[in-house]
Design a protein around this motif. Structure first.
Motif, short mmCIF file in Angstrom:
data_model
loop_
_atom_site.label_atom_id
_atom_site.label_comp_id
_atom_site.label_asym_id
_atom_site.label_seq_id
_atom_site.Cartn_x
_atom_site.Cartn_y
_atom_site.Cartn_z
N VAL A 98 0.83 -1.21 0.00
CA VAL A 98 0.00 0.00 0.00
C VAL A 98 0.87 1.26 0.00
N ALA A 99 1.94 1.24 0.80
CA ALA A 99 2.80 2.42 0.95
C ALA A 99 3.41 2.85 -0.38
N ARG A 100 3.63 1.89 -1.27
CA ARG A 100 4.21 2.24 -2.58
C ARG A 100 3.25 3.11 -3.39
N GLU A 101 1.95 2.92 -3.16
CA GLU A 101 0.95 3.73 -3.87
C GLU A 101 0.54 4.96 -3.08
N ASN A 102 0.37 4.79 -1.76
CA ASN A 102 -0.03 5.91 -0.92
C ASN A 102 0.53 5.73 0.49
N PRO A 103 1.62 6.43 0.81
CA PRO A 103 2.28 6.28 2.12
C PRO A 103 1.36 6.57 3.31
N ASP A 104 0.30 7.38 3.09
CA ASP A 104 -0.62 7.72 4.18
C ASP A 104 -1.31 6.48 4.74
N TYR A 105 -1.54 5.50 3.89
CA TYR A 105 -2.29 4.32 4.29
C TYR A 105 -1.43 3.07 4.47
N GLY A 106 -0.15 3.20 4.28
CA GLY A 106 0.75 2.04 4.45
C GLY A 106 1.12 1.83 5.90
N VAL A 107 0.10 1.63 6.74
CA VAL A 107 0.30 1.50 8.19
C VAL A 107 -0.49 0.31 8.72
N VAL A 108 -0.17 -0.07 9.96
CA VAL A 108 -0.92 -1.13 10.64
C VAL A 108 -1.49 -0.57 11.93
N LEU A 109 -2.80 -0.77 12.15
CA LEU A 109 -3.45 -0.38 13.40
C LEU A 109 -3.83 -1.64 14.16
N GLY A 110 -3.49 -1.69 15.44
CA GLY A 110 -3.80 -2.88 16.22
C GLY A 110 -4.41 -2.55 17.56
N PHE A 111 -5.50 -3.24 17.89
CA PHE A 111 -6.11 -3.06 19.21
C PHE A 111 -5.93 -4.32 20.04
N ASN A 112 -5.25 -4.15 21.17
CA ASN A 112 -5.08 -5.25 22.12
C ASN A 112 -4.42 -6.47 21.48
N VAL A 113 -3.48 -6.23 20.56
CA VAL A 113 -2.74 -7.32 19.92
C VAL A 113 -1.24 -7.01 20.00
N ARG A 114 -0.41 -8.04 19.78
CA ARG A 114 1.04 -7.84 19.78
C ARG A 114 1.59 -8.10 18.38
N VAL A 115 2.83 -7.71 18.17
CA VAL A 115 3.53 -8.03 16.93
C VAL A 115 4.20 -9.39 17.14
N LEU A 116 3.90 -10.35 16.27
CA LEU A 116 4.50 -11.69 16.41
C LEU A 116 6.02 -11.60 16.26
#
Length: 590
Positions: free
Chosen positions: A398-416
């Motif tokens: 996604v970031a290659r097309e639009n950096p604004d949306y190339g993100v991850v949002l997480g609620f009450n989760v961890r990064v594996l």
């Protein structure tokens, strides 16, 4: 025909005291176990008849009134707007609502949203006007009914409370609701009851409960009649219990659920079909999400109830899922399809440019995606579980097309652990309070967009209009140096100037104010400027009006995207410049 306990939903703005209010009645401290003291999952508490009679005893003795409902089942729904979808689920099964409003702060953003939700779902409500103990000069009388504690207050404190209630009545009136203090209400079908309370001291709680019960007994009796039938409910949580394995906590809002029933609910990969092994109820007054005294085993439960379901194959069950008991003569496939369709709307997998969303439950996932969509943020992928390598790969695409949306949002989760390496360069917004996760992302997004705008604005030539002051020609050429007044807009070094016929007369080399070079001069300033290529008496003269020669592409860009960054006088000058240019070329700027 018997009546069931009413399902009560508690709504309100963040930090107005919803869970604390229930704690005061319940005598537990669930609120203190929650992150930021904001309830994050729907909780359920059963308040049995004897507990209600105990709390309301002073008023019952005084009025001779009898409680006829078998108790109350209260769903403690979070008050923040990010949980709109959970509220809708709560609202749709609720018989009546308590809207909690802070007497000091009054109606706030999520109060309005709660009211709109209640209006749209046609759920009757009363208002708990909370935190009366914070009114200046208030003398607390723990646990007392409202009128008893009111009599013990100084006259100026009573007036202060009345004034605050009148302000609240005005705010509710603007939202289309007539309201009044509960003891002054003549028709409860037309007027919303305001019950002053303190969740901290317990003042007014007997009044609140009695008004609540009175409204349900008087106006909702038909709705509360039970007829049996297969159960329908919602999964609150999936919990591992010692000796029981994986269990689900559920609210059953319709029908009867029995040991041995076949149930259908959502799983990670596909709907789960299983048979109930046992049903456990929390002890009365225990909140099912944070019990302090264990459970009671039962053969069946009747709506409305909060229950723990023990059954095989629940390891992949999804919190927030619907749960259906399948009648013996019904088609199992029909129920499986119903669950699949419902969950399919929540779990998003697309190829579009959008953010990646991960959450611990269907409810929180729904809340996050609903709030993002409401704010115009597209979602590429939304799913349950910890943040994986694949999520970061999707965000990078996604970031290659639009950096604004190339993100991850997480609620009450961890990064594996195996995804940490892949996370490099991908902004991650994680937390245990939903509205903060969204706000952090939106703050970051706003900062990035402002940064880009600033970068573009630096490259644009902005409009300006100047007049050469008579008697202030300091040098006639190479370069010409003259005193000028900025009539409108702004000027900077290295911008071209043109005359009123659109002819370029030269380029500003330097601007000086009181002998010191400056980078910009704006409307009203009188400064000296040096102009390359201009000769006083040939190209320019004293008293002449000159304009910044705004390039056509800059004009188009400003008109298209950046007019908000121009003052009124700059916009006027911009159109003057366009008019001059169109005398020479009519299509200029179009």
């Amino acid at each position: 025909m018997s009546i069931r306990q009413p399902i009560v939903v508690v709504l309100g703005h963040i930090d107005h005291g919803k869970t604390t209010l229930l704690d005061r009645i319940r005598g537990t401290s669930v609120a203190l176990k929650e992150p930021g003291e904001i309830t994050q999952h729907i909780g359920a508490s059963f308040f049995p008849l004897d507990a209600l009679e105990k709390v309301c005893k002073p008023l019952l003795a005084k009025t001779g009134w009898k409680i006829r409902v078998p108790g109350l089942l209260i769903i403690d729904t979070p008050g923040h707007s990010a949980f709109m979808n959970l509220r809708m689920r709560g609202g749709s099964i609720a018989d009546i609502a308590i809207l909690v409003i802070d007497v000091i702060k009054g109606v706030e953003e999520q109060t309005v949203e709660s009211i709109e939700l209640l209006r749209s779902r046609r759920v009757p409500f009363l208002v708990a006007v909370n935190k009366i103990d914070l009114i200046p000069g208030w003398r607390p009388n723990p646990g007392k009914p409202f009128h008893e504690t009111l009599k013990l207050q100084d006259p100026y404190v009573r007036r202060d409370l009345d004034n605050r209630l009148y302000i609240l009545m005005g705010e509710l009136s603007k939202l289309g609701f007539q309201s009044d203090r509960y003891d002054r209400v003549k028709d409860f079908t037309k007027t919303v009851a305001l019950v002053p309370v303190s969740a901290k001291t317990g003042e007014g709680i007997p009044d609140l409960l009695l008004v609540l019960i009175g409204l349900t007994q008087q106006f909702l009796r038909k709705r509360l009649q039970t007829v049996g039938g297969p159960a329908r409910g919602a999964v609150l949580e999936v919990k591992e219990e010692v000796g029981l394995g994986t269990t689900v906590n559920a609210i059953i809002y319709d029908g009867v659920l029995s040991v041995g029933d076949t149930i259908v609910l959502a799983g990670r990969e596909k709907p789960i079909v299983t048979k109930i092994r046992s049903l456990l109820l929390p002890k009365p007054l225990d909140e099912i999400r944070a019990p302090t005294g264990g459970f009671i085993q039962v053969e069946k439960v009747t709506a409305a109830v909060g229950v723990k379901v023990v059954a095989p194959g629940l390891e992949n069950a999804l919190p927030g899922s619907p749960i259906y008991a399948v009648p013996k003569d019904a088609s199992l496939d029909e129920y499986v399809r119903k669950v699949s369709e419902e969950i399919g709307k929540l779990r998003i997998r697309t190829d579009k440019v959008g953010v990646v969303v991960k959450a611990d439950t269907l409810g929180s996932l729904e809340a996050l995606t609903t709030e993002l969509k409401r704010r115009g943020i597209p979602v590429r992928l939304a799913d349950i579980g910890d943040i994986s390598k694949r999520d970061f790969v999707e965000a990078k695409v996604v970031a290659r097309e639009n950096p604004d949306y190339g993100v991850v949002l997480g609620f009450n989760v961890r990064v594996l652990p195996d995804a940490v390496e892949e996370s490099a360069g991908v902004p991650v917004f994680r937390g245990v309070i939903i509205y903060k996760v969204i706000e952090e992302y939106l703050d970051w997004l706003k900062a990035k967009q402002e940064e880009r705008v600033r970068a573009v604005l630096k490259t644009l030539v902005f409009p300006g209009k100047i007049r050469i002051l008579p008697g202030y020609v300091f040098r006639r050429s190479k370069p010409a140096i003259v005193g000028i007044e900025v009539l409108a807009g702004r000027i900077k070094p290295r911008v071209d100037l043109m005359d009123e016929n659109g002819e370029t007369v030269g380029t500003i080399l330097q601007i000086q104010d009181r002998g010191k070079p400056i980078q910009e001069a704006s409307r009203g300033m009188e400064v000296a400027i040096s102009i390359d290529k201009a000769v006083v008496g040939r190209h320019i003269d004293e008293g002449d009006t000159l304009y910044v020669n705004v390039p056509e592409q800059h004009y188009k860009l400003i008109k298209e995207k950046y007019t908000d960054f121009l003052s009124e006088d700059e916009l006027e000058v911009l159109e003057e410049i366009a008019a001059i240019q169109r005398r020479r070329r009519p299509v200029w700027g179009f």
